[in-house]
Design a protein around this motif. Structure first.
Motif, PDB file in Angstrom:
ATOM      1  N   PHE A   1      43.205  45.530  43.799  1.00  0.00           N
ATOM      2  CA  PHE A   1      43.338  45.541  42.840  1.00  0.00           C
ATOM      3  C   PHE A   1      44.478  45.327  41.898  1.00  0.00           C
ATOM      4  O   PHE A   1      44.244  45.321  40.533  1.00  0.00           O
ATOM      5  CB  PHE A   1      42.190  46.857  42.198  1.00  0.00           C
ATOM      6  N   GLU A   2      45.652  45.741  41.553  1.00  0.00           N
ATOM      7  CA  GLU A   2      46.488  45.496  41.138  1.00  0.00           C
ATOM      8  C   GLU A   2      46.688  43.698  40.827  1.00  0.00           C
ATOM      9  O   GLU A   2      46.805  43.301  39.371  1.00  0.00           O
ATOM     10  CB  GLU A   2      48.128  45.755  41.464  1.00  0.00           C
ATOM     11  N   ASP A   3      46.745  42.869  41.466  1.00  0.00           N
ATOM     12  CA  ASP A   3      46.076  41.705  42.032  1.00  0.00           C
ATOM     13  C   ASP A   3      45.475  40.881  41.399  1.00  0.00           C
ATOM     14  O   ASP A   3      45.240  39.541  40.393  1.00  0.00           O
ATOM     15  CB  ASP A   3      47.279  41.040  43.132  1.00  0.00           C
TER      16      ASP A   3
ATOM     17  N   VAL B   1      57.037  52.751  46.260  1.00  0.00           N
ATOM     18  CA  VAL B   1      56.833  52.908  44.558  1.00  0.00           C
ATOM     19  C   VAL B   1      57.611  52.227  43.683  1.00  0.00           C
ATOM     20  O   VAL B   1      58.120  51.304  43.995  1.00  0.00           O
ATOM     21  CB  VAL B   1      57.512  54.122  44.005  1.00  0.00           C
ATOM     22  N   THR B   2      57.064  51.684  42.936  1.00  0.00           N
ATOM     23  CA  THR B   2      57.414  50.856  41.503  1.00  0.00           C
ATOM     24  C   THR B   2      57.758  51.156  40.607  1.00  0.00           C
ATOM     25  O   THR B   2      58.266  52.431  40.081  1.00  0.00           O
ATOM     26  CB  THR B   2      56.136  50.330  40.482  1.00  0.00           C
ATOM     27  N   THR B   3      59.148  49.943  40.309  1.00  0.00           N
ATOM     28  CA  THR B   3      60.158  50.544  39.461  1.00  0.00           C
ATOM     29  C   THR B   3      59.568  49.394  37.956  1.00  0.00           C
ATOM     30  O   THR B   3      60.525  49.641  37.052  1.00  0.00           O
ATOM     31  CB  THR B   3      61.301  50.252  39.622  1.00  0.00           C
TER      32      THR B   3
ATOM     33  N   VAL C   1      51.440  50.435  51.108  1.00  0.00           N
ATOM     34  CA  VAL C   1      50.986  50.517  49.856  1.00  0.00           C
ATOM     35  C   VAL C   1      51.874  50.986  48.541  1.00  0.00           C
ATOM     36  O   VAL C   1      52.881  51.962  49.349  1.00  0.00           O
ATOM     37  CB  VAL C   1      50.278  52.462  49.501  1.00  0.00           C
ATOM     38  N   HIS C   2      51.762  49.768  48.484  1.00  0.00           N
ATOM     39  CA  HIS C   2      52.313  49.506  46.485  1.00  0.00           C
ATOM     40  C   HIS C   2      52.043  50.477  45.828  1.00  0.00           C
ATOM     41  O   HIS C   2      50.794  50.183  45.113  1.00  0.00           O
ATOM     42  CB  HIS C   2      52.189  48.248  45.935  1.00  0.00           C
ATOM     43  N   LEU C   3      52.649  51.403  45.060  1.00  0.00           N
ATOM     44  CA  LEU C   3      52.226  52.332  44.413  1.00  0.00           C
ATOM     45  C   LEU C   3      52.509  52.790  43.058  1.00  0.00           C
ATOM     46  O   LEU C   3      53.619  52.898  42.307  1.00  0.00           O
ATOM     47  CB  LEU C   3      52.900  53.772  44.660  1.00  0.00           C
ATOM     48  N   HIS C   4      51.300  52.734  41.710  1.00  0.00           N
ATOM     49  CA  HIS C   4      51.375  52.760  40.432  1.00  0.00           C
ATOM     50  C   HIS C   4      50.767  54.178  40.448  1.00  0.00           C
ATOM     51  O   HIS C   4      49.704  54.854  41.114  1.00  0.00           O
ATOM     52  CB  HIS C   4      50.939  52.147  39.440  1.00  0.00           C
ATOM     53  N   VAL C   5      51.088  55.110  39.610  1.00  0.00           N
ATOM     54  CA  VAL C   5      50.048  55.967  39.384  1.00  0.00           C
ATOM     55  C   VAL C   5      49.353  56.388  37.200  1.00  0.00           C
ATOM     56  O   VAL C   5      50.437  55.413  36.746  1.00  0.00           O
ATOM     57  CB  VAL C   5      50.195  57.335  39.663  1.00  0.00           C
TER      58      VAL C   5
HETATM   59 ZN    ZN Z   1      53.553  46.770  40.699  1.00  0.00          ZN
END
Ligand code: ZN
Length: 275
Positions: free
Chosen positions: A226-228, A80-82, A45-49
């Motif tokens: 949904f990010e993309d 986690v996103t940076t 999972v590529h994670l943003h919050v």
């Molecule tokens: Zn991202």
């Protein structure tokens, strides 16, 4: 049998409920969406919050809550996103590495147009983020929105700031950045080190075509979510992240792949595992 690693980017920073009312926003919704995607075949999972207003935040406490809820549900690999969101400072973006010590994190490899906005990643920023990731044994996903970002990553490799196994993420079809087509994907792939891994992310209408690009070149992995992309079909909104993952898994199986599980990902990308 070749294994397909499916990453799901469940909410991102810029997607809103106006784009798709099914977008997960709270830590609980994000954890549930992650678990549903995992059940359909996502292994990362590529994670943003988001904060209480639904806006992107890099607050480690919110990440911790989302991660705790995800861990109650499954052992999916957490990236986690940076990248954070448009306009965030480097300090805000990178704090999650030290605070969370995740298995994986995204590392944006250059400055680029992002529709009418732009994201800034200078070489000094990239070096700083890469050093933090080495320090905490975090596997970066080298996000490239343009061919020049591959060149920028080369500089970090030469400087010893990126260690094998390398994993690139080709973000294609962001408005005003590199579009998706098979020639451009092939060009990106041809310019990364041999033995490096890569994942393609086809933004918007490039979602499904990018799957076929990965299959055609035979060496790539796929990210959806949904990010993309918020659509399942032209004019038809996706019901969930899981629905997108389910299709990716189905197409991958039909193309001759086995779907990787989190243990496979930990082995393939030599991750440190869950602490
Ligand atoms: Zn991202």
């Amino acid at each position: 049998m070749k294994k397909m690693i499916i990453t799901c980017a469940v909410c991102g920073a810029e997607t809103t409920r106006e784009h798709n009312p099914n977008l997960p926003l709270t830590p609980l919704e994000i954890a549930d969406a992650t678990y549903e995607a995992y059940l359909k075949g996502a292994s990362i999972v590529h994670l943003h919050v988001r904060d209480k207003e639904g806006k992107a935040t890099q607050d480690p406490m919110v990440f911790k809550e989302a991660i705790r809820l995800i861990r109650e549900r499954c052992d999916i690999v957490i990236e986690v996103t940076t990248g954070g969101a448009v306009g965030m400072t480097d300090d805000e973006r990178v704090a999650v590495i030290q605070e969370l010590e995740p298995e994986m994190a995204s590392l944006d490899c250059g400055t680029v147009n992002f529709g009418d906005e732009y994201i800034v990643n200078t070489l000094p920023t990239m070096r700083r983020f890469a050093k933090e990731m080495i320090k905490y044994n975090v596997r970066p996903t080298l996000e490239c929105f343009d061919i020049s970002h591959v060149t920028a990553a080369d500089i970090l490799i030469k400087e010893g700031l990126l260690k094998a196994p390398l994993h690139y993420g080709f973000v294609m079809n962001v408005p005003a950045a590199i579009p998706y087509d098979i020639e451009l994907l092939n060009l990106l792939v041809s310019r990364i080190p041999k033995n490096a891994f890569w994942t393609v992310m086809g933004v918007g209408r490039a979602c499904v075509p990018a799957h076929y690009g990965a299959f055609a070149l035979g060496t790539g992995f796929i990210r959806v979510g949904f990010e993309d992309n918020v659509y399942f079909d032209k004019g038809v909104l996706a019901e969930s992240n899981a629905q997108l993952v389910e299709r990716t898994a189905k197409l991958s199986r039909e193309a001759g792949y086995e779907i990787a599980n989190p243990a496979d990902v930990r082995e393939i990308l030599s991750l440190k595992g869950i602490a």
